[in-house]
Design a protein around this motif. Structure first.
Motif, mmCIF file in Angstrom:
data_model
loop_
_atom_site.group_PDB
_atom_site.id
_atom_site.type_symbol
_atom_site.label_atom_id
_atom_site.label_comp_id
_atom_site.label_asym_id
_atom_site.label_seq_id
_atom_site.Cartn_x
_atom_site.Cartn_y
_atom_site.Cartn_z
ATOM 1 N N TYR A 86 -2.399 2.282 6.045
ATOM 2 C CA TYR A 86 -2.796 3.359 6.959
ATOM 3 C C TYR A 86 -1.710 3.734 7.971
ATOM 4 O O TYR A 86 -1.420 4.913 8.152
ATOM 5 C CB TYR A 86 -4.103 2.973 7.662
ATOM 6 N N PRO A 87 -1.072 2.762 8.625
ATOM 7 C CA PRO A 87 -0.019 3.131 9.592
ATOM 8 C C PRO A 87 1.215 3.767 8.944
ATOM 9 O O PRO A 87 2.020 4.403 9.619
ATOM 10 C CB PRO A 87 0.364 1.804 10.248
ATOM 11 N N LEU A 88 1.367 3.606 7.635
ATOM 12 C CA LEU A 88 2.542 4.126 6.942
ATOM 13 C C LEU A 88 2.360 5.548 6.409
ATOM 14 O O LEU A 88 3.308 6.152 5.924
ATOM 15 C CB LEU A 88 2.901 3.203 5.765
ATOM 16 N N LEU A 89 1.129 6.065 6.479
ATOM 17 C CA LEU A 89 0.847 7.397 5.946
ATOM 18 C C LEU A 89 1.644 8.447 6.695
ATOM 19 O O LEU A 89 1.799 8.381 7.907
ATOM 20 C CB LEU A 89 -0.648 7.697 6.035
ATOM 21 N N LYS A 90 2.126 9.434 5.960
ATOM 22 C CA LYS A 90 2.945 10.484 6.544
ATOM 23 C C LYS A 90 2.127 11.738 6.813
ATOM 24 O O LYS A 90 1.388 12.195 5.943
ATOM 25 C CB LYS A 90 4.086 10.859 5.600
ATOM 26 N N GLY A 91 2.291 12.269 7.998
ATOM 27 C CA GLY A 91 1.819 13.593 8.374
ATOM 28 C C GLY A 91 0.463 14.023 7.880
ATOM 29 O O GLY A 91 -0.479 13.248 7.854
ATOM 30 N N TYR A 92 0.417 15.277 7.476
ATOM 31 C CA TYR A 92 -0.840 15.893 7.103
ATOM 32 C C TYR A 92 -0.983 16.044 5.594
ATOM 33 O O TYR A 92 -1.653 16.941 5.121
ATOM 34 C CB TYR A 92 -0.969 17.257 7.799
ATOM 35 N N GLN A 93 -0.364 15.157 4.854
ATOM 36 C CA GLN A 93 -0.505 15.179 3.409
ATOM 37 C C GLN A 93 -1.906 14.705 3.042
ATOM 38 O O GLN A 93 -2.511 13.924 3.759
ATOM 39 C CB GLN A 93 0.520 14.244 2.754
ATOM 40 N N GLU A 94 -2.409 15.151 1.901
ATOM 41 C CA GLU A 94 -3.701 14.662 1.443
ATOM 42 C C GLU A 94 -3.538 13.232 0.950
ATOM 43 O O GLU A 94 -2.675 12.937 0.134
ATOM 44 C CB GLU A 94 -4.248 15.544 0.320
ATOM 45 N N GLN A 95 -4.344 12.343 1.490
ATOM 46 C CA GLN A 95 -4.322 10.932 1.126
ATOM 47 C C GLN A 95 -5.696 10.603 0.544
ATOM 48 O O GLN A 95 -6.709 10.826 1.199
ATOM 49 C CB GLN A 95 -4.081 10.051 2.356
ATOM 50 N N ILE A 96 -5.739 10.074 -0.658
ATOM 51 C CA ILE A 96 -7.016 9.783 -1.317
ATOM 52 C C ILE A 96 -7.024 8.337 -1.803
ATOM 53 O O ILE A 96 -6.138 7.916 -2.550
ATOM 54 C CB ILE A 96 -7.256 10.725 -2.513
ATOM 55 N N LEU A 97 -8.033 7.608 -1.370
ATOM 56 C CA LEU A 97 -8.255 6.259 -1.860
ATOM 57 C C LEU A 97 -9.437 6.309 -2.814
ATOM 58 O O LEU A 97 -10.528 6.734 -2.440
ATOM 59 C CB LEU A 97 -8.572 5.292 -0.713
ATOM 60 N N SER A 98 -9.212 5.911 -4.060
ATOM 61 C CA SER A 98 -10.267 5.868 -5.072
ATOM 62 C C SER A 98 -10.608 4.413 -5.359
ATOM 63 O O SER A 98 -9.714 3.594 -5.575
ATOM 64 C CB SER A 98 -9.815 6.534 -6.372
ATOM 65 N N VAL A 99 -11.903 4.125 -5.357
ATOM 66 C CA VAL A 99 -12.382 2.776 -5.657
ATOM 67 C C VAL A 99 -13.465 2.909 -6.717
ATOM 68 O O VAL A 99 -14.447 3.619 -6.515
ATOM 69 C CB VAL A 99 -12.949 2.086 -4.396
ATOM 70 N N HIS A 100 -13.248 2.246 -7.854
ATOM 71 C CA HIS A 100 -14.250 2.244 -8.919
ATOM 72 C C HIS A 100 -14.731 0.814 -9.100
ATOM 73 O O HIS A 100 -13.958 -0.063 -9.472
ATOM 74 C CB HIS A 100 -13.669 2.786 -10.215
ATOM 75 N N LEU A 101 -16.010 0.605 -8.825
ATOM 76 C CA LEU A 101 -16.637 -0.699 -8.987
ATOM 77 C C LEU A 101 -17.322 -0.737 -10.342
ATOM 78 O O LEU A 101 -18.130 0.134 -10.655
ATOM 79 C CB LEU A 101 -17.673 -0.930 -7.884
ATOM 80 N N TYR A 102 -16.996 -1.753 -11.126
ATOM 81 C CA TYR A 102 -17.533 -1.866 -12.472
ATOM 82 C C TYR A 102 -18.037 -3.293 -12.671
ATOM 83 O O TYR A 102 -17.317 -4.249 -12.372
ATOM 84 C CB TYR A 102 -16.440 -1.554 -13.495
ATOM 85 N N SER A 103 -19.259 -3.422 -13.127
ATOM 86 C CA SER A 103 -19.762 -4.764 -13.445
ATOM 87 C C SER A 103 -20.464 -4.735 -14.788
ATOM 88 O O SER A 103 -21.393 -3.980 -15.006
ATOM 89 C CB SER A 103 -20.730 -5.272 -12.360
ATOM 90 N N HIS A 104 -19.954 -5.499 -15.684
ATOM 91 C CA HIS A 104 -20.611 -5.708 -16.970
ATOM 92 C C HIS A 104 -20.736 -7.222 -17.103
ATOM 93 O O HIS A 104 -21.673 -7.796 -16.608
ATOM 94 C CB HIS A 104 -19.812 -5.081 -18.107
ATOM 95 N N ASP A 105 -19.786 -7.851 -17.723
ATOM 96 C CA ASP A 105 -19.779 -9.317 -17.764
ATOM 97 C C ASP A 105 -19.091 -9.887 -16.524
ATOM 98 O O ASP A 105 -19.458 -10.938 -16.024
ATOM 99 C CB ASP A 105 -19.074 -9.821 -19.017
ATOM 100 N N VAL A 106 -18.052 -9.191 -16.062
ATOM 101 C CA VAL A 106 -17.340 -9.597 -14.847
ATOM 102 C C VAL A 106 -17.245 -8.393 -13.915
ATOM 103 O O VAL A 106 -17.362 -7.249 -14.342
ATOM 104 C CB VAL A 106 -15.909 -10.132 -15.146
#
Length: 177
Positions: free
Chosen positions: A109-129
């Motif tokens: 977060y402190p390293l992000l530059k200016g007003y660029q679009e920043q997107i964090l994607s998190v995909h949680l998947y549970s089947h066997d693990v």
């Protein structure tokens, strides 16, 4: 850029504000005769609620709290969450997962530059693990994410690490029960 500390009152206020905004947006589309758009918005908001309950149901309560309050603490990054949760029993992974995700974004977060679009994607998947795919896209000062200081509960698979994209997967070392 430091993340903002938030209180329960701020969470509730933010939630109510978003709820009213969403209702107004649906009402506006209905008033304009855009019924399909109103239905799509209802589906989108319903899916977000379903994801909330899915994440709770597999036992990731702290992780879910972090996801739900993310935009309040890290307002310079958009969070996109996907869930494919087929199996329960992930309680033991909850705190380490939440701490790892928080440590990752607190580092970046402190390293992000200016007003660029920043997107964090998190995909949680549970089947066997339990698997968690994490991807940060944006622009930041040069940095290599190498945090492998994790418990024995997960292994880290690095997939990409450039100046505008970091992608990795956390994979639980044991099967879900």
């Amino acid at each position: 850029m430091e993340p903002k500390q938030i209180s329960i009152n701020e969470v509730l206020r933010h939630t109510m504000h978003d709820f009213l905004n969403n209702l107004h947006l649906i009402q506006m589309n209905i008033d304009m005769g855009r019924h399909e758009e109103a239905k799509n918005l209802i589906r989108t908001y319903s899916q977000k609620c379903t994801q909330f309950f899915d994440v709770n149901n597999i036992g990731l309560y702290n992780t879910n709290e972090w996801i739900q309050t993310f935009s309040m603490a890290y307002n310079k990054v958009s969070l996109e969450v996907q869930t494919t949760l087929l199996k329960r029993g992930a309680e033991r992974y909850d705190s380490p997962l939440q701490e790892y995700l928080k440590r990752f974004i607190d580092t970046m977060y402190p390293l992000l530059k200016g007003y660029q679009e920043q997107i964090l994607s998190v995909h949680l998947y549970s089947h066997d693990v339990l698997e968690v795919q994490v991807e940060l896209v944006g622009e930041w000062t040069s940095y290599t994410w190498i945090d492998e200081s994790f418990t024995d509960l997960f292994r880290v698979e690095k997939e990409m690490n450039t100046e505008s994209r970091i992608k990795f997967k956390l994979i639980a070392t044991e099967r879900l029960e």
